[in-house]
Design a protein around this motif. Structure first.
Motif, PDB file in Angstrom:
ATOM      1  N   ARG A  15      20.245  33.899 -14.726  1.00  0.00           N
ATOM      2  CA  ARG A  15      20.027  33.657 -13.310  1.00  0.00           C
ATOM      3  C   ARG A  15      18.539  33.694 -12.968  1.00  0.00           C
ATOM      4  O   ARG A  15      18.044  32.846 -12.222  1.00  0.00           O
ATOM      5  N   GLU A  18      16.944  30.542 -14.218  1.00  0.00           N
ATOM      6  CA  GLU A  18      17.321  29.405 -13.380  1.00  0.00           C
ATOM      7  C   GLU A  18      16.505  29.399 -12.087  1.00  0.00           C
ATOM      8  O   GLU A  18      15.973  28.363 -11.666  1.00  0.00           O
ATOM      9  N   ASP A  21      12.900  28.432 -12.544  1.00  0.00           N
ATOM     10  CA  ASP A  21      12.789  26.979 -12.652  1.00  0.00           C
ATOM     11  C   ASP A  21      12.879  26.323 -11.268  1.00  0.00           C
ATOM     12  O   ASP A  21      12.123  25.410 -10.939  1.00  0.00           O
ATOM     13  N   GLN A  22      13.798  26.807 -10.437  1.00  0.00           N
ATOM     14  CA  GLN A  22      13.962  26.215  -9.106  1.00  0.00           C
ATOM     15  C   GLN A  22      12.720  26.442  -8.242  1.00  0.00           C
ATOM     16  O   GLN A  22      12.284  25.546  -7.516  1.00  0.00           O
ATOM     17  N   ARG A  25      10.045  24.082  -9.396  1.00  0.00           N
ATOM     18  CA  ARG A  25      10.292  22.709  -8.928  1.00  0.00           C
ATOM     19  C   ARG A  25       9.980  22.570  -7.449  1.00  0.00           C
ATOM     20  O   ARG A  25       9.492  21.545  -6.997  1.00  0.00           O
TER      21      ARG A  25
ATOM     22  N   ASP B 121      21.214  20.983  -9.745  1.00  0.00           N
ATOM     23  CA  ASP B 121      21.608  22.390  -9.875  1.00  0.00           C
ATOM     24  C   ASP B 121      23.093  22.616  -9.603  1.00  0.00           C
ATOM     25  O   ASP B 121      23.608  23.700  -9.871  1.00  0.00           O
ATOM     26  N   HIS B 147      18.415  20.700 -17.830  1.00  0.00           N
ATOM     27  CA  HIS B 147      18.099  22.110 -17.623  1.00  0.00           C
ATOM     28  C   HIS B 147      19.277  22.840 -16.976  1.00  0.00           C
ATOM     29  O   HIS B 147      19.675  23.916 -17.403  1.00  0.00           O
ATOM     30  N   ALA B 151      21.902  26.088 -18.060  1.00  0.00           N
ATOM     31  CA  ALA B 151      21.400  27.306 -17.407  1.00  0.00           C
ATOM     32  C   ALA B 151      22.230  28.537 -17.771  1.00  0.00           C
ATOM     33  O   ALA B 151      21.706  29.636 -17.887  1.00  0.00           O
ATOM     34  N   TYR B 152      23.527  28.333 -17.923  1.00  0.00           N
ATOM     35  CA  TYR B 152      24.405  29.478 -18.217  1.00  0.00           C
ATOM     36  C   TYR B 152      25.224  29.195 -19.465  1.00  0.00           C
ATOM     37  O   TYR B 152      25.666  28.063 -19.686  1.00  0.00           O
TER      38      TYR B 152
END
Ligand code: SF4
Lengths: 552, 181
Positions: A15, A18, A21-22, A25, B121, B147, B151-152
């Motif tokens: 998490r 992730e 990365d968000q 971006r 996402d 990506h 992610a998981y």
């Protein structure tokens, strides 16, 4: 306490990666703010009036001392040295920089903390009785099922984009300290006639502009079948809840529009079709989780504890604090301590990094390294030996946390209001501070007795004013901050919605109005009658008369 | 003129690994079917003209919204080669339930595609709810998609792909998910 295994840690780390990365971006412009917004919200990150606010979950209100130290560290390194405990067993930081959030999250993950689903239209941090596991008469520790719900709801493939936020609360004793009837789903752990443990299931409670107490959709749901039943409720909501109007998107509106009978019929039909699809927790997993919540090894202590009884007799201030801030523990010789984060004139729920660290140390020395966060914006030391209470009280005094006002008129809940929140109509915190100062006299507070004042800065009701014995709602009246007064709300097992008493008050007038209401109560109460009982007995008329001078 | 979906406007079709070639043609309700074509039509047209459509086209797909009545769609399922579920807006969460129901309750096995304003996402969630292809605009980042789907690697819940849940892994039942597929 629940301890992460490799799987939980993997999810937590993935998490953080992730979100890193968000954020990157977003900073590079690959994500628009519109696209980024729901993603950051699901990580607890809000854009407020002055800065980003980050909301971190304290799952079902249980914290270790190590976690509390980390929260203090976050306050010091990433914020301005303090944090704010909320009405949903979360902590918020108000001065966060976007580019620092991924590192902050990575630090949190090392101690099993996160901002997952503390905002956004998803299943939020599940809340539970802050006295779970230590209060007498509990059927089962609600944190067991809360942890199961936490796992099940984390990044749920189907239910991460609901029409609106979704709050679940669990309580395990007869007395409801988790306000389950005010939640989208409230679970009350019960036994059926055969002695089997299960849940009374409530759906569709909520505050906001249309306060609604939840509908009991099932008197008894067997424990094993909980998750499939939750999925049935959420699927009906996800498919048919309104998405065209944010003010009508909560599940309470779906229940109202369909009618409770039809809503229940649809849920039961959905459940019949899906209850065997392998969603329920394997029994072994429930046992595995339950093991983490087994009672710690308490000492065998003979009661009464002489040192404690003597200290009460010798020190009136200590005795006063005991009477409000200390609850009986299910184990002889122990006590549950409420640390009031409501110093006179302070900001409800605020704690500095130093105070958090001091509480962590106290927990390590006196409470088996465990702390709870209550939805009344206080902290709890759940396992204190009675013999240590005097020392704990003295130590709390050194950090300004020995306020003997838990449950009293100055134990006020207030939302952030116009000082921080971009949606606010009026300030909440200064009103709380002024009421607190007006009633600073502790003897007077104890004389008034149990009383909950709850303040919201707008109709979204984050300060739970609908459930306050005295509720205060900030409104905008021709550009002026104005306050409406409601009386008779409650959040416990006798939950009720506060009723508007009459025309509102100016910022100057609201504190006088509260005082008049309390004076009226003191005049009319019967022996040992609390404010809420008195209000329920006599109704609004005497209060109206005191406030507005005319009886109607 | 009808044209393959992957050239409609500047949209393209992707699966979890990136862009794919795709032969479906999206037809407006008044466009005629080229015999032998794989056509994607509205649910209204499917209801009105299913006999002709199934007779003339090589394959028939339908586009529905998140509010689709699945009981109405059910009779057509055995003959549909593609179901496209449209996101009315990015935060429209209904397609997730529609996908899962189509796969798990109605046992639909062929192409299930999302179209609309979703972002990379969300793809992992869509995959886990049974979608296998995606029609997206030119700004849709293939890098972000790759990506996102990686992610998981573990999940608490069972998805449509019948993954082994974390609870099952804890019990050492590594194969349970696949066996019950
Ligand atoms: S009640 Fe209104 S003002 Fe207070 S925190 Fe909620 S949205 Fe903001």
């Amino acid at each position: 306490m629940y301890i992460y295994d490799d799987f939980d840690h993997t999810i937590a780390k993935q998490r953080v990666a992730e979100f890193r990365d968000q954020v990157n971006r977003r900073i590079k412009g690959e994500l628009t703010e519109e696209q980024f917004r729901p993603l950051r919200l699901m990580n607890g990150l809000y854009l407020q009036l002055h800065a980003y606010m980050l909301r971190i979950a304290v799952p079902y209100g249980t914290l270790s001392a190590a976690q509390m130290r980390k929260l203090a560290h976050i306050a010091r390194v990433y914020d301005r040295g303090y944090g704010h405990f909320t009405t949903r067993q979360n902590i918020q930081y108000n001065w966060i920089k976007l580019e620092q959030v991924p590192d902050l999250m990575a630090e949190l993950a090392t101690v099993q903390l996160h901002g997952n689903q503390t905002s956004g239209n998803c299943v939020r941090n599940v809340t539970a009785d802050h006295f779970s596991g230590v209060i007498d008469g509990e059927i089962e520790d609600p944190r067991i099922v809360s942890e199961a719900i936490r796992q099940w709801s984390t990044f749920h493939p189907e239910f991460s984009w609901l029409p609106r936020k979704f709050k679940i609360a669990v309580t395990g004793a007869e007395k409801d300290r988790a306000a389950v009837q005010w939640h989208d789903i409230g679970l009350h752990i019960v036994r059926d006639d055969a002695g089997e443990v299960g849940y009374a299931v409530y759906v569709g409670g909520g505050m906001g502009r249309i306060p609604v107490l939840a509908t009991k959709v099932r008197g008894f749901l067997p424990k094993r079948e909980l998750l499939s039943y939750l999925e049935a409720i959420l699927r009906v909501y996800n498919r048919y809840g309104r998405r065209d109007n944010i003010h009508k998107a909560r599940i309470k509106i779906l229940v109202r529009d369909l009618g409770p009978e039809e809503f229940i019929r649809q849920v039961e039909e959905e459940w019949e079709a899906s209850r065997h699809s392998g969603v329920n927790l394997p029994p072994e997993e429930e046992i595995r989780i339950a093991r983490y919540f087994e009672p710690p090894a308490y000492e065998k202590i003979a009661v009464p504890v002489a040192a404690f009884e003597d200290a009460k007799k010798a020190n009136r201030a200590f005795a006063q604090w005991i009477s409000t801030n200390v609850h009986p523990h299910k184990t002889p010789g122990y006590a549950i301590v409420t640390i009031s984060l409501k110093p006179i004139g302070g900001i409800p729920g605020d704690a500095s990094a130093e105070q958090m660290e001091a509480v962590a140390s106290l927990a390590e020395r006196f409470s088996l390294a465990e702390i709870r966060v209550s939805h009344i914006q206080n902290l709890v030391l759940p396992h204190v030996r009675q013999a240590d209470l005097f020392a704990v009280w003295q130590e709390l005094g050194k950090i300004g946390f020995a306020n003997a006002n838990a449950g009293l008129v100055t134990d006020i809940i207030a939302c952030p209001g116009l000082d921080y929140c971009s949606l606010a109509n009026a300030r909440s915190i200064p009103v709380a501070q002024r009421i607190s100062e007006r009633f600073a006299d502790l003897d007077r507070q104890h004389k008034i007795g149990a009383l909950q004042i709850k303040i919201s800065g707008c109709i979204n009701a984050c300060g739970h004013h609908h459930a306050g014995h005295i509720g205060i709602l900030g409104v905008d009246k021709a550009g002026q901050e104005f306050y409406q007064l409601t009386l008779g709300g409650a959040g416990d097992e006798t939950a009720s919605t506060g009723q508007l008493i009459g025309p509102g008050f100016s910022s100057d007038g609201i504190v006088d109005a509260v005082e008049k209401v309390i004076d009226a109560y003191l005049d009319l109460r019967q022996p040992n009658e609390t404010f809420i009982s008195a209000y329920r007995r006599v109704g609004p008329a005497p209060f109206k008369e005191k406030l507005y001078g005319v009886s109607r | 003129m009808a044209s393959p979906v992957n050239q409609v406007g500047s949209n393209r079709v992707l699966d979890r690994n990136g862009p794919i070639t795709d032969g479906w043609e999206r037809l407006a309700d008044d466009e005629t079917v080229k015999p032998g074509a794989a056509v994607l039509v509205s649910f209204q047209r499917l209801k009105n003209e299913h006999n002709a459509l199934f007779a003339e086209a090589a394959a028939v797909g339908v586009e529905v919204g998140g509010d689709v009545n699945l009981d109405e769609l059910e009779p057509f399922l055995p003959r549909l080669g593609l179901i496209v579920v449209r996101f009315a807006f990015m935060r429209d969460g209904r397609p997730f339930s529609v996908g899962r129901l189509l796969r798990e309750r109605f046992h639909y096995t062929r192409d299930l595609r999302a179209v609309g304003d979703f972002i990379p996402d969300q793809i992992l969630f869509l995959l886990r709810c049974g979608f296998n292809s995606f029609e997206a605009g030119p700004d849709f980042s293939v890098d972000a998609l790759k990506h996102g789907v990686a992610a998981y690697t573990v999940w608490y819940q069972r998805g449509v792909e019948r993954n082994v849940t974390i609870a099952e892994r804890r019990l050492g039942k590594e194969n349970l998910g696949q066996e019950s597929a």
